[in-house]
Design a protein around this motif. Sequence first.
Motif, short mmCIF file in Angstrom:
data_model
loop_
_atom_site.label_atom_id
_atom_site.label_comp_id
_atom_site.label_asym_id
_atom_site.label_seq_id
_atom_site.Cartn_x
_atom_site.Cartn_y
_atom_site.Cartn_z
N ILE A 180 0.13 49.81 -65.80
CA ILE A 180 -0.33 49.20 -67.05
C ILE A 180 0.98 48.37 -67.55
O ILE A 180 0.62 47.36 -68.04
N ILE A 181 1.93 49.14 -67.83
CA ILE A 181 3.15 48.34 -68.40
C ILE A 181 3.73 47.26 -67.80
O ILE A 181 3.79 46.00 -68.40
N LYS A 182 4.07 47.87 -66.34
CA LYS A 182 4.74 46.76 -65.65
C LYS A 182 5.87 46.07 -66.52
O LYS A 182 6.08 44.72 -66.53
N ALA A 183 6.98 46.88 -66.72
CA ALA A 183 7.83 46.39 -67.65
C ALA A 183 8.74 45.31 -67.01
O ALA A 183 9.15 45.11 -65.90
N ARG A 184 8.97 44.22 -67.93
CA ARG A 184 9.75 43.01 -67.63
C ARG A 184 10.92 42.95 -68.59
O ARG A 184 10.89 43.07 -69.61
N VAL A 185 12.04 42.65 -68.09
CA VAL A 185 13.36 42.64 -68.92
C VAL A 185 14.05 41.15 -68.38
O VAL A 185 13.69 40.32 -67.23
N LYS A 186 14.59 40.53 -69.64
CA LYS A 186 15.31 39.26 -69.08
C LYS A 186 16.82 39.59 -69.49
O LYS A 186 17.00 40.01 -70.37
N LEU A 187 17.84 38.95 -68.83
CA LEU A 187 19.20 39.01 -69.17
C LEU A 187 19.66 37.52 -69.10
O LEU A 187 19.37 36.75 -68.16
N LYS A 188 20.11 36.99 -70.31
CA LYS A 188 20.62 35.62 -70.40
C LYS A 188 21.90 35.35 -70.41
O LYS A 188 22.59 36.06 -71.34
N LYS A 189 22.69 34.43 -69.52
CA LYS A 189 24.03 34.18 -69.83
C LYS A 189 23.88 32.66 -70.46
O LYS A 189 23.27 32.05 -69.70
N ASP A 190 24.90 32.50 -71.58
CA ASP A 190 24.78 31.39 -72.14
C ASP A 190 26.25 30.53 -71.86
O ASP A 190 27.06 31.16 -71.13
N LYS A 191 26.18 29.24 -72.09
CA LYS A 191 27.27 28.62 -71.81
C LYS A 191 28.69 29.17 -72.25
O LYS A 191 29.57 29.10 -71.50
N PRO A 210 33.94 42.20 -72.40
CA PRO A 210 33.95 43.00 -73.55
C PRO A 210 32.51 43.13 -74.11
O PRO A 210 31.73 42.40 -74.05
N ILE A 211 32.45 44.31 -74.65
CA ILE A 211 30.89 44.66 -75.27
C ILE A 211 30.54 43.47 -76.50
O ILE A 211 29.38 43.16 -76.59
N GLU A 212 31.37 43.29 -77.00
CA GLU A 212 31.39 42.03 -78.05
C GLU A 212 30.48 40.86 -77.66
O GLU A 212 29.77 40.15 -78.20
N ARG A 213 30.66 40.63 -76.49
CA ARG A 213 30.20 39.33 -75.70
C ARG A 213 28.71 39.73 -75.36
O ARG A 213 27.84 38.89 -74.58
N VAL A 214 28.23 40.97 -75.39
CA VAL A 214 26.85 41.36 -74.86
C VAL A 214 26.01 41.50 -76.34
O VAL A 214 26.47 42.22 -77.11
N ILE A 215 25.04 40.64 -76.23
CA ILE A 215 24.06 40.36 -77.74
C ILE A 215 22.92 41.23 -77.24
O ILE A 215 22.21 40.77 -76.50
N GLY A 272 29.58 32.08 -72.22
CA GLY A 272 29.78 33.31 -71.37
C GLY A 272 29.33 34.69 -72.28
O GLY A 272 29.48 35.56 -71.75
N ASP A 273 28.44 34.36 -73.30
CA ASP A 273 27.97 35.60 -73.87
C ASP A 273 26.60 36.01 -73.05
O ASP A 273 25.88 35.15 -72.47
N VAL A 274 26.13 37.27 -73.09
CA VAL A 274 25.05 37.92 -72.42
C VAL A 274 24.11 38.37 -73.41
O VAL A 274 24.31 39.02 -74.31
N TYR A 275 22.87 37.64 -73.40
CA TYR A 275 21.74 38.22 -74.08
C TYR A 275 21.00 39.16 -73.55
O TYR A 275 20.38 38.98 -72.26
N ILE A 276 20.45 40.42 -74.01
CA ILE A 276 19.73 41.29 -73.51
C ILE A 276 18.22 41.04 -74.29
O ILE A 276 18.30 41.05 -75.49
N LEU A 277 17.27 40.57 -73.29
CA LEU A 277 16.08 40.18 -74.00
C LEU A 277 14.98 41.10 -73.63
O LEU A 277 14.64 41.21 -72.49
#
Lengths: 279, 157, 705
Positions: free
Chosen positions: C440-451, C483-488, C453-458
């Motif tokens: 049913i759920i079939k979970a999807r996640v995205k991880l984005k790296k931007d220019k 650094p964890i500050e770069r993970v958003i 160098g920050d990484v976004y958890i989506l």
Amino acid sequence: MVKTSIPKNLAEALSVLSKEKYRLVAGGTDMLVQNRNRATLPIKYKDNVMYIANLEELFGITEDEETIYIGACEPLEAILENDLTPKLLKETILEMASPAIRHTGTLGGNIGNASPAGDSLVPLYLLNAVIEVKSETETRRLRIQDFIQGVRKIDLADNELITKIIISKTEFTKAYFKKVGPRLSDAISKLSFAGAITFDNDIILDLRFAFGAVNITVVRRPEIECLYIRKTKEELKASVNEIVEAYSKFIRPIDDQRSNKEYRKKVSINLLKSFIEEL
Amino acid sequence: MTKIKFRLNGKPVAIETDVNRRLLDVLREDFELIGPKEGCGEGECGACAVLMEHEIVNSCSVPLANCIGKDIVTIEGLSTTSRYTVIRKAFEDEGAVQCGFCTPGMIIATESMLSKNPHPTDEEIKIGLSGNLCRCTGYNMIIKAIKKAAKDGDGLW
Amino acid sequence: MISQEVEFMKDISKSIYKTDSEDKISGQAKYVADIKIDGMLHAVTLRSTIACGEIKNIKIPELPEGYHTVSSKDVQGKNVVKIIFDDMPVFTEKKITYLHEPIMFVVGPDKGKVMDILSEIVVEYIVEEPVFEWKNSAINYHFEKGEGLKVFSKAERVISYDYETGYQEQAYMEPQGFVGYLDGEKVTLYGSIQCPYYVKNAVIQALGVADDKVRVIQPTVGGAFGGKEEFPSLMACQLAVAIKKIKKPIQLLYEREEDMLVTTKRHPSRIHFEVAIDKNNEILGFKTHADIDAGANIGLSGVVLSRALIACTGAYTIDNLDISGDVFLTNTVPNGAFRGFGAPQMFFAIEMFMEHIANELGLDSLEFRLKYLAKQGDKTSTNGIFRDPIIMDEMIVKGMEISDYKNKRKLYESPESNRGIGMSFFFHGCGFTGSGEAKIIKARVKLKKDKSGDVYILVAAVDMGQGIRTTLRKVVAQILEIPIERVIFNFPDTDFVPDSGPTVASRTMMIVGGLISRASKEMKKRWGETEFIVEKQYVQPDYIKYDDDTFQGDAYPAYSWGVNVVEVEVDKDTYQVKLLNTWSVYDVGKSIDDRIVYGQADGGLIQGIAYGYLEVMNHEKGVIKQKNMTDYIIPTAKDTGNMETVIYENPYAFGPYGAKGVGELTLIGGAPAVAFAIEDAIKRKVFKIPATPEYIMELMKNDKN
């Protein structure tokens, strides 16, 4: 149209009251909740409202040789912190509500509310408190048991307000207050009990019991108490069943969302018994 | 409508409004402060707590009429003080914040109790917190945080 | 934000400051009631005043300019809230199935005027006799293990007991609420929720619109505990319909009393246990039947019952089982998810039952329970296997050591003693029961790296206080060695995040975190690329096979385990229970942040214990009697004692860094532990929770154990 009055002093308050009826609000902790409206809307009062919490004449605790005078609008926490306050009343206030409510709640408010579950009323009945009320023309002093007539019913005329709570200075050999609530703080009592005794060389000089939240007003029966004055401690202990039976007919609690009558009755009796048996 | 004057977060303010309004609503609607919150509307949960004359009160149970001339401090005002810095660090050190809804009220309670009693025992801390409900933390880490604040902020209160 | 010198941690369990503490402490964090939109109207719900019947007629006064009513006839799509069954309308058209069932909104700019209009609306009903007895079964489950009932014919004796659990109200500090507006044709909602996509999908169905016409955003959420899992979908549908009709921003906030009266609560239960004992005083098998009260509609009740039934052997292995249960419909407020989701009810019953069997047989109950403790390799109640190591023996030894359990049991045996100590053993199946995750759920996640160098958890996972805005970022930071500050990790917004599933079932770290972990590993390999997104979707490990219909197979991919020891004092005059101390030992695989796990442990345990002795909610003819924070009693700081928690490591291969589920485990053991402690103090058997002073007073009339 509902009128609002914020008098600057007692004289002004009494003058306004002499002309028209106003509902009195002291700290507001009961009134604002009882008359609640939807959040962000002003409190829904059905009658005129007068705010008396800031009347200086209603503050302070003073004493003379035999008596303590507590201002009707003195906040509960201030009463708790004052050296003049009788120990039994302090113990009671400490069990009441929470610090936030004690910072604005007042004895005058509690008495005016005359709720059967009002904790502060129990030690006040036990201490034979006298309530002073004033109108523009008159000052009256009544015993608390005469002032409180029933559930939320008090002997206060429309032009009067409560000004002082007067307590004779008394030292007991042992005085005890027990609040029985659903949790250890910040809760309305299921029942409460206060007991006080003074003896000298085992002879009882003074004996008092008061029960809260088990009848329409605090249960205090001096006619039962006086039967044991001048008896010995041992005689009192031997009469415990007699005493329990005598009080039983006045302990008439109800069932509600907090508890049931069997529990309230049994526990009141347990507390009475233990107080006597543990002397 | 009446003009009411009091001090809010260190500044004198004046507002012309219905004095029968709850202090909580005046703070949130008229002064646009969001720190004090509506959790129960009946003075039970402490989420609306503010300092009045430096003592904790439930602003949902304080009528505006009773605020005339009084000194009111919300978490927004408290958070500019050095005592707050100590309290905040202690709460973070001890992990005392989860959903955060009770937290401003807990900070107010901390300031109120330490002002009267700079080195409370565990039992005294619990009494000081007894009007602030928390559903997330079980209170344990909040109590530890207050102990730490009292210790680290020795001399501030 | 306080900067931290955490580049990468040697041990991920080491605590760091939570990312959102500062905003919450300073009062700046925005909850839904703090969101003000220009021109916002207020919606208040008109509710039924009867428990069962039909609406005959509604008389609405003439509405002033700018004021509207919104009801079933305004529902643009399907007048059904999408949960599982089609039995909850957005606004009821005619049928009333519980007191306070929502009938319509009154919406307008002035809340006072809205309230006035509400009070002038007259609803005429045809009243029908409500059903409060548990007699209309909507769902029945039954399954077996081993020889099932056959073993009862070989029994030397059969021991049987019945247990009862009451409502529990989530009592999150922030009442439920939404605010929303129309953005062109798109309905945008902010809500105090756990599941952005549950809400979005429900609104899509209620409006009958395309996927891109609904947007759901989570603000800071002030606690949820399951109470904001499915219920908000109802509010969201109602609000979305109103917004689409009136074309203005609207705020829908519940106040505490409304929230307590109408939102979902923990299902009350009645559980019947029978055990077949052979001539050597050994257990041959169980027969268990559990009934739960769903209230007026089924909602998630079938799933709650499933979890409860699967938990019927508790932390023990019992070879032969006959398990059944019913979901009953009554004309009361519908019940739903609450931390534990059926397990707290069953663990209370099974723990007490094991103790009571031992008492009956005259055996030492601790020895008896230890004998049947589940071991690695054992078959579960559903013929699955406990594949991973179970370290309960170590944990129990530890629990007994730190609490001085044995000495206290001896001490408290004395008839004069009014103190008691009790210990519970429990587990929690992590993740969705059965095949929900895969099918049913079939979970999807995205991880984005931007220019930069920050990484976004989506992801759509909601931080409602359990700290995932910190822990998920730790996982990413640790793997990527940045650094964890770069993970958003911003608040989930369905316009930007994929459906990673609901924030429920203790699945967030294990499943969503597991996917994030895989995505991070891939990102690390590709780190040289400037800007890119990694997407991962859940794939069930091959060996997990489960048949939802027959309840056979591995119901859960992993299990977290716990031991709670609770010490109490029972007042001899007032029968009140005072909590003295608690000790807990947990195996959650791997703690992703010790302090966060300790926080969950403290909070969950207090909720579980309070479920066992303090929190009372009952209804009388469908009227909930404890409807505010004055009457519904939860613990204050003064009700707590000393709390000690120990975390054991027992890594799970498919969880990030070995992590399993934490969120619900810590609530499961509190009620049986405190019930045991009370039994120990009063020397009488407890069959019902909450074990209130009133109940204890009744028990004292019984003979001693």
